[in-house]
Design a protein around this motif. Sequence first.
Motif, short mmCIF file in Angstrom:
data_model
loop_
_atom_site.label_atom_id
_atom_site.label_comp_id
_atom_site.label_asym_id
_atom_site.label_seq_id
_atom_site.Cartn_x
_atom_site.Cartn_y
_atom_site.Cartn_z
N ASN A 8 0.81 -1.21 0.00
CA ASN A 8 0.00 0.00 0.00
C ASN A 8 0.85 1.26 0.00
O ASN A 8 0.41 2.31 -0.47
CB ASN A 8 -0.94 0.02 1.21
N THR A 9 2.05 1.17 0.55
CA THR A 9 2.94 2.33 0.62
C THR A 9 4.37 1.91 0.32
O THR A 9 4.70 0.72 0.38
CB THR A 9 2.92 2.96 2.04
N MET A 10 5.22 2.90 0.01
CA MET A 10 6.63 2.61 -0.26
C MET A 10 7.31 1.99 0.96
O MET A 10 8.18 1.14 0.82
CB MET A 10 7.38 3.89 -0.63
N SER A 11 6.90 2.39 2.16
CA SER A 11 7.54 1.87 3.36
C SER A 11 7.27 0.38 3.54
O SER A 11 8.00 -0.31 4.24
CB SER A 11 7.10 2.64 4.60
N GLU A 12 6.23 -0.14 2.89
CA GLU A 12 5.90 -1.56 2.97
C GLU A 12 6.45 -2.34 1.77
O GLU A 12 6.21 -3.55 1.66
CB GLU A 12 4.39 -1.75 3.02
N SER A 13 7.19 -1.70 0.89
CA SER A 13 7.62 -2.35 -0.35
C SER A 13 8.60 -3.50 -0.11
O SER A 13 8.73 -4.38 -0.95
CB SER A 13 8.21 -1.34 -1.32
N GLY A 14 9.25 -3.54 1.03
CA GLY A 14 10.14 -4.65 1.34
C GLY A 14 9.42 -5.98 1.40
O GLY A 14 10.03 -7.03 1.15
N GLU A 15 8.13 -5.95 1.71
CA GLU A 15 7.34 -7.19 1.76
C GLU A 15 7.34 -7.91 0.42
O GLU A 15 7.30 -9.13 0.37
CB GLU A 15 5.90 -6.90 2.18
N VAL A 16 7.38 -7.16 -0.67
CA VAL A 16 7.36 -7.76 -2.00
C VAL A 16 8.57 -8.68 -2.17
O VAL A 16 8.45 -9.78 -2.69
CB VAL A 16 7.34 -6.67 -3.09
#
Length: 108
Positions: A8-16
């Motif tokens: 949902n946000t750039m800060s959560e992009s590590g999940e990918v």
Amino acid sequence: MKYLFAPNTMSESGEVYVLKSLLEKEEVACVIRNEHLFIAVGELSPQECLPALWIFNDADYPKALELIEAWRSSQAETLSQWVCPDCGETIEGQFSSCWQCGKQRYET
């Protein structure tokens, strides 16, 4: 090729990247799209620049969803704070030993 997940946000992009590794470990072929679009933020909307996880084989979609849900549910499990039985220090739940005296947490 089928879309599977985007944060949902750039800060959560590590999940990918974590999820891609998880899927590859289970032999689900996948790719991250939009991986380098963060440099276009400003020209494009931030939402369009988020990395997205796609799987190559549509037949792997149910297995991929199951793996992601299992990973999410394991992440949601949190431990409550605990008090060290030796020194009385309050310790956050994710730690298994006291930072003050080194005493191991007792399992409840």
